[in-house]
Enzyme design. Structure first.
Site, PDB file in Angstrom:
ATOM      1  N   TYR A 183       2.066   2.289   9.001  1.00  0.00           N
ATOM      2  CA  TYR A 183       0.961   2.488   8.066  1.00  0.00           C
ATOM      3  C   TYR A 183      -0.396   2.160   8.673  1.00  0.00           C
ATOM      4  CZ  TYR A 183       0.548  -2.583   7.227  1.00  0.00           C
ATOM      5  OH  TYR A 183       0.346  -3.934   7.373  1.00  0.00           O
ATOM      6  N   ASP A 200       5.641   1.653   2.972  1.00  0.00           N
ATOM      7  CA  ASP A 200       4.612   1.629   4.011  1.00  0.00           C
ATOM      8  C   ASP A 200       4.679   2.874   4.890  1.00  0.00           C
ATOM      9  OD1 ASP A 200       3.637  -0.810   3.212  1.00  0.00           O
ATOM     10  OD2 ASP A 200       4.659  -1.970   4.765  1.00  0.00           O
ATOM     11  N   HIS A 229       8.524  -1.957  -3.357  1.00  0.00           N
ATOM     12  CA  HIS A 229       7.726  -1.981  -2.127  1.00  0.00           C
ATOM     13  C   HIS A 229       8.590  -1.580  -0.931  1.00  0.00           C
ATOM     14  CE1 HIS A 229       4.169  -2.852   0.140  1.00  0.00           C
ATOM     15  NE2 HIS A 229       4.831  -3.653   0.953  1.00  0.00           N
ATOM     16  N   LYS A 230       9.748  -2.169  -0.829  1.00  0.00           N
ATOM     17  CA  LYS A 230      10.708  -1.816   0.219  1.00  0.00           C
ATOM     18  C   LYS A 230      12.122  -2.077  -0.312  1.00  0.00           C
ATOM     19  CE  LYS A 230       7.687  -3.304   4.044  1.00  0.00           C
ATOM     20  NZ  LYS A 230       7.576  -4.143   5.273  1.00  0.00           N
ATOM     21  N   TYR A 268      12.973  -5.562  -0.186  1.00  0.00           N
ATOM     22  CA  TYR A 268      12.290  -6.396  -1.180  1.00  0.00           C
ATOM     23  C   TYR A 268      12.601  -5.835  -2.576  1.00  0.00           C
ATOM     24  CZ  TYR A 268       9.569  -8.050   2.840  1.00  0.00           C
ATOM     25  OH  TYR A 268       9.188  -8.579   4.051  1.00  0.00           O
ATOM     26  N   ASP A 270      -0.394  -3.638  -2.284  1.00  0.00           N
ATOM     27  CA  ASP A 270      -0.459  -2.853  -1.048  1.00  0.00           C
ATOM     28  C   ASP A 270       0.232  -1.493  -1.212  1.00  0.00           C
ATOM     29  OD1 ASP A 270      -0.300  -5.681  -0.870  1.00  0.00           O
ATOM     30  OD2 ASP A 270       0.077  -5.626   1.281  1.00  0.00           O
ATOM     31  N   ARG A 279      -7.330  -8.666   0.793  1.00  0.00           N
ATOM     32  CA  ARG A 279      -6.928  -7.370   1.344  1.00  0.00           C
ATOM     33  C   ARG A 279      -6.006  -6.623   0.384  1.00  0.00           C
ATOM     34  NH1 ARG A 279      -5.776  -7.872   6.984  1.00  0.00           N
ATOM     35  NH2 ARG A 279      -3.514  -7.844   6.877  1.00  0.00           N
ATOM     36  N   SER A 280      -5.142  -7.325  -0.338  1.00  0.00           N
ATOM     37  CA  SER A 280      -4.281  -6.608  -1.282  1.00  0.00           C
ATOM     38  C   SER A 280      -5.127  -5.968  -2.387  1.00  0.00           C
ATOM     39  CB  SER A 280      -3.237  -7.557  -1.880  1.00  0.00           C
ATOM     40  OG  SER A 280      -3.811  -8.506  -2.754  1.00  0.00           O
TER      41      SER A 280
END
Length: 411
Positions: free
Chosen positions: A77, A127, A171-172, A175, A182, A252-253
């Site tokens: 990403y 991502d 997310h993944k 996870y 993100d 950043r998120s």
């Protein structure tokens, strides 16, 4: 007679050597000139900051994948983020070197059939979808089927991607039951562009649902900000046992989320009912963020705790905010006041984070290298965790958003 012929041969031989030398010198001079044109030894301070950074990156890294210090090209990403910034430069300048810089990378990592080297759809890592955005414009520019085939593969990932019980994209796969801010940037703009181009906009409600769901699950009423993540199962050690929320705000998120909003709105028609919802989110979050802007003009790593020992001004989140404010204003989603905020933020970014070498090459400092939740070693989402991650220079999390912000502001 023999002496005359011998002398003539010697003169001819010397003349031939001379012409060979002249030709060789001209060729070397020509090659050097081409190299100089493509990659100047100095980076001019008379060109826009976006191009100054782009040329600095190209000078340091002849191949775009080398920005990750990898031994071979990889699909991730961060490369996708940088490629997106070069795409925007190409669209604005028409300079083919920015297109070629990206195309040289994709030609190495996407084969003629559209297979992406190192990519495994079954990992269901959102991502990995982000880099797919570069394939749309490469397909438009080249009409090569490899790019279309790769786009279809990434779209198939989203079709089978695991979801929470409330229909949010994980997310993944590693996870489970989790949504991170993100992930909205990683998946939603690609999903929306593909759906807009090839699927008659029939999934825009689903895309908007991703924003509505994570907003509902991570929103903090005291600050108006969004917490980094949410675990529907509430089983992760970092998750609140009542709400599933992660414990802290990470700039950043929030930047990922802001960029996701302004980019995904490109594909929502003006008459789509969810467009207003997304614009309202952008306005509400923008107003909340301004309340936590440091007097310097940028933001801290942990957004809401400027006075906490160890917290620091962080560049990548600040660049993302500048980009989102600038684009949001230009598109008419935000009031013109936010363009002033973007201008102030960018000026502060130059002062706080940008280093200029003697040859004009520029660098961006104070970039949080990486941050997340869970995993091994375990990331617990505490304040102490967020400030413990390495702070680095010229990381792609900072480089890409800096170019995007500068390009959007015409700086």
């Amino acid at each position: 007679m023999a002496n005359i012929l011998k002398r003539g041969f010697s003169i001819l031989f010397i003349f031939s050597l001379y012409m060979f030398y002249i030709t060789a010198c001209r060729q070397i001079k020509k090659e050097n000139a081409n190299i100089s044109d493509e990659m100047p030894l100095t980076v001019s301070d008379t060109i826009p900051w976006s191009e100054r950074m782009a040329l600095s990156i190209m000078k340091r890294n002849p191949e775009i994948w080398q920005t990750e210090n990898d031994s071979i090209p990889k699909w991730n990403y961060k490369i996708g983020l940088l490629c997106t910034s070069f795409q925007k430069l190409y669209e604005k300048t028409g300079n083919a070197k920015y297109l070629d810089y990206v195309k040289n990378y994709t030609n190495k990592i996407v084969d003629r059939d559209g297979n992406i080297a190192g990519y495994n759809k079954e990992e269901y890592n959102i991502d990995m979808v982000n880099s797919g955005k570069m394939l749309f414009w490469l397909y438009d520019e080249t009409k090569e089927d490899r790019y279309l085939n790769a786009l279809i593969t990434l779209r198939e990932q989203l079709e089978g991607h695991p979801r929470t019980n409330s229909d949010g994209l994980w997310h993944k796969k590693i996870y489970p039951h989790q949504m991170w801010l993100d992930g909205l940037y990683m998946g939603a703009p690609f999903y929306a562009e593909f759906n807009s181009r090839f699927e008659n906009e029939d999934k825009l409600n689903d895309i908007a649902h991703q924003f509505e769901l994570i907003w509902k699950k991570t929103y903090d009423g005291n600050t108006g900000l969004l917490l980094h993540a949410w675990d529907e199962s509430k089983k992760m050690r970092w998750a609140d046992k009542q709400t599933g929320k992660s414990p802290n705000f990470w700039s950043r998120s929030l930047g990922w989320y802001m960029m996701a909003l302004v980019d995904v709105l490109d594909f929502f028609p003006k008459d789509h009912p969810k467009r207003k919802v997304l614009i309202q989110q952008l306005n509400d979050l923008s107003k909340a963020l301004v309340e936590f802007q440091d007097e310097s003009g940028v933001w801290f790593q942990v957004t809401n705790l400027p006075d906490r020992e160890g917290n620091y001004l962080e560049s990548s989140g600040s660049c993302m905010f500048a980009y989102a404010f600038a684009k949001g204003t230009k598109k008419g989603y935000l009031s013109k006041n936010f363009n002033m905020v973007a201008e102030l933020t960018f000026s502060a970014i130059l002062k706080e984070f940008i280093q200029v070498d003697q040859d004009g090459e520029i660098h961006i400092n104070k970039v949080c290298k990486s941050a997340g939740l869970g995993g091994n070693p375990y990331r617990d989402g505490t304040f102490e965790y967020y400030i413990s991650e390495p702070i680095v220079t010229d990381n792609l999390h900072g480089l890409g958003p800096f170019i995007l912000a500068a390009n959007q502001l015409n700086k």
